[in-house]
Design an enzyme around this catalytic site. Structure first.
Site, PDB file in Angstrom:
ATOM      1  N   HIS A   1      39.597  15.772  58.246  1.00 27.35           N
ATOM      2  CA  HIS A   1      39.496  17.231  58.417  1.00 27.35           C
ATOM      3  C   HIS A   1      39.225  17.575  59.889  1.00 27.35           C
ATOM      4  O   HIS A   1      39.789  18.524  60.428  1.00 27.35           O
ATOM      5  CB  HIS A   1      38.324  17.782  57.599  1.00 27.35           C
TER       6      HIS A   1
ATOM      7  N   SER B   1      37.781  13.033  50.657  1.00 31.84           N
ATOM      8  CA  SER B   1      36.470  13.466  50.160  1.00 31.84           C
ATOM      9  C   SER B   1      36.097  12.697  48.901  1.00 31.84           C
ATOM     10  O   SER B   1      34.921  12.534  48.582  1.00 31.84           O
ATOM     11  CB  SER B   1      36.496  14.965  49.849  1.00 31.84           C
TER      12      SER B   1
HETATM   13  P1  AMP Z   1      41.006  18.941  51.336  1.00 27.53           P
HETATM   14  O1  AMP Z   1      39.638  19.358  51.772  1.00 27.53           O
HETATM   15  O2  AMP Z   1      41.055  17.619  50.646  1.00 27.53           O
HETATM   16  O3  AMP Z   1      41.748  20.027  50.603  1.00 27.53           O
HETATM   17  O4  AMP Z   1      41.840  18.706  52.676  1.00 27.53           O
HETATM   18  C1  AMP Z   1      41.951  19.708  53.648  1.00 27.53           C
HETATM   19  C2  AMP Z   1      43.007  19.327  54.642  1.00 27.53           C
HETATM   20  O5  AMP Z   1      42.645  18.093  55.275  1.00 27.53           O
HETATM   21  C3  AMP Z   1      44.376  19.102  53.995  1.00 27.53           C
HETATM   22  O6  AMP Z   1      45.379  19.628  54.847  1.00 27.53           O
HETATM   23  C4  AMP Z   1      44.463  17.605  53.916  1.00 27.53           C
HETATM   24  O7  AMP Z   1      45.786  17.109  53.927  1.00 27.53           O
HETATM   25  C5  AMP Z   1      43.733  17.206  55.183  1.00 27.53           C
HETATM   26  N1  AMP Z   1      43.263  15.824  55.085  1.00 27.53           N
HETATM   27  C6  AMP Z   1      42.543  15.273  54.075  1.00 27.53           C
HETATM   28  N2  AMP Z   1      42.336  13.958  54.302  1.00 27.53           N
HETATM   29  C7  AMP Z   1      42.951  13.668  55.476  1.00 27.53           C
HETATM   30  C8  AMP Z   1      43.101  12.476  56.257  1.00 27.53           C
HETATM   31  N3  AMP Z   1      42.601  11.307  55.886  1.00 27.53           N
HETATM   32  N4  AMP Z   1      43.798  12.571  57.422  1.00 27.53           N
HETATM   33  C9  AMP Z   1      44.336  13.752  57.822  1.00 27.53           C
HETATM   34  N5  AMP Z   1      44.221  14.895  57.136  1.00 27.53           N
HETATM   35  C10 AMP Z   1      43.542  14.863  55.979  1.00 27.53           C
END
Ligand code: AMP
Length: 282
Positions: A33, A182
Site C-alpha cells: 500500500h 493484509s
Molecule cells: P486492499 O487494501 O487489499 O484493497 O489493497 C489496496 C490497494 O493496494 C490495491 O490497489 C491493491 O492492489 C494494492 N496492493 C495490495 N497488496 C499489494 C502489494 N503486495 N503490492 C502492491 N500493491 C498492493
C-alpha cells in the site's frame, strides 16, 4: 495529514485542487500500500488515501467482520508515506440509506476470482466508482497484485468516461517472493512457509516460458507441480490468461498472465505473474 470521515468535510478540504492522486485501500496497511502512496505523493499535489472496508465486495461467509482493522497504525503509516488526506468514511457515508445503485463490469467480473466470489467485482466496481466521484482525482493508483481488479477498474474508467489516469503499480513482495497482503497476518508459521511455494511456482512457469515453451498446459503444470507438493495449499484456480479478456490462452504468442487463487489453511491468497513469450528452443 488531515483525517476526514464525511463527504462534505472531504469536499471542503479538497476545494478546487486539480492534481489529486487517489489511493483506495481497505487498511491493515503494508509496504505494498505504501508504495502506491509514495508514488502518488511524487506525482500529485495532494494524495487522498481512502480507508474503507467495503461491505459490498465481501460475500456471505467471507471475512468482512474479521478483516483486520488497525486504524491508528494505518493513519501513522499513511502520513509517513505522503498522504495529505486520509478519508475513512462510515459505510452510510458511502452507501446512503436506501441505496440501490450498483456498477457492474460484464464478463471481466465473472472470470478467475469472479467464478468463486460472485458479486465481489460488482462491489469493487461500485465502491471505486463512488470514490472516483467523491474524490475527483486526476490519477488513481492500484496494485498489479490484484490483476483482475485492475482490469475491471481500467474497463469501468473507460466505459464511464472518467478523466482519470489509472496507474498500475508493481507487486511488492517479501524476501522469499510472497506478495504482501493484509491477509498474510492470518497465516501461522507452517502456513507462511508453505505460502513460499506460490512465488516459486509462478517463477518456474515464467522461466519455462522465457526459455521458449509456449504451450499453456506445460507452463501451467510447471507451476501446479510445485504447488501440489505443499499439503497446506489447496488450489482454487491456476489459469494462463489473456490480460485484456482474462480468458485462457492455449499458447503464449504475446504477453499473458498466470493467475492463481488458493487456500493456505483457511486463508485465501491470490497472486499472478506476467508471462512473456521466449524464443523457441533451437
Ligand atoms: P486492499 O487494501 O487489499 O484493497 O489493497 C489496496 C490497494 O493496494 C490495491 O490497489 C491493491 O492492489 C494494492 N496492493 C495490495 N497488496 C499489494 C502489494 N503486495 N503490492 C502492491 N500493491 C498492493
Amino acid at each position: 495529514m488531515e483525517i476526514l470521515r464525511t463527504l462534505p468535510g472531504l469536499r471542503d478540504a479538497l476545494g478546487s485542487e486539480a492534481e489529486i492522486g487517489l489511493v483506495p485501500t481497505m487498511g491493515a496497511l503494508h509496504e505494498g500500500h505504501l508504495s502506491l502512496m509514495q508514488r502518488s505523493a511524487r506525482e500529485n499535489a495532494v494524495t487522498v488515501v481512502t480507508l474503507f472496508v467495503n461491505p459490498t465486495q465481501f460475500g456471505p461467509g467471507e471475512d468482512f467482520a474479521k478483516y483486520p482493522r488497525t486504524f491508528e497504525e494505518d493513519a501513522r503509516l499513511a502520513a509517513t508515506a505522503g498522504a495529505g488526506i486520509l478519508f475513512a468514511p462510515e459505510p452510510a457515508e458511502v452507501y446512503p440509506p436506501g441505496d440501490l445503485t450498483r456498477v457492474r463490469v460484464e464478463q471481466l467480473s465473472d472470470r478467475l476470482c469472479g467464478k468463486f466470489r460472485p458479486g465481489h467485482f460488482e462491489g469493487v466496481a461500485t465502491v471505486v466508482t463512488k470514490l472516483f466521484l467523491m474524490v475527483g482525482p486526476r490519477r488513481a493508483y492500484f496494485g498489479e497484485k490484484d490483476f483482475q481488479q485492475l482490469q475491471v477498474i481500467r474497463r469501468l474508467t473507460e466505459d464511464l468516461h472518467f478523466a482519470i489516469e489509472i496507474v498500475a503499480c508493481p507487486t511488492v513482495r517479501e524476501a522469499d517472493g510472497l506478495a504482501l497482503s493484509s491477509r498474510n497476518r492470518y497465516l501461522d508459521r507452517d502456513e507462511r512457509m508453505a505460502a513460499g511455494a506460490i512465488p516459486r511456482a509462478l517463477e518456474a512457469a515464467r522461466t519455462l516460458a522465457e526459455s521458449g515453451e509456449r504451450a499453456a498446459t506445460s507452463i501451467v503444470s510447471a507451476a501446479a507441480t510445485i504447488l501440489g507438493n505443499e499439503p497446506l495449499l489447496r488450489l482454487q484456480y491456476l489459469e494462463l490468461v489473456d490480460p485484456a479478456t482474462l480468458l485462457p490462452v492455449e499458447t503464449v504468442e504475446e504477453e499473458a498472465v498466470l493467475a492463481l487463487a488458493l487456500y493456505c489453511g483457511a486463508t485465501r491468497l491470490i497472486d499472478n505473474v506476467r508471462i512473456l513469450p521466449g524464443l523457441p528452443a533451437a
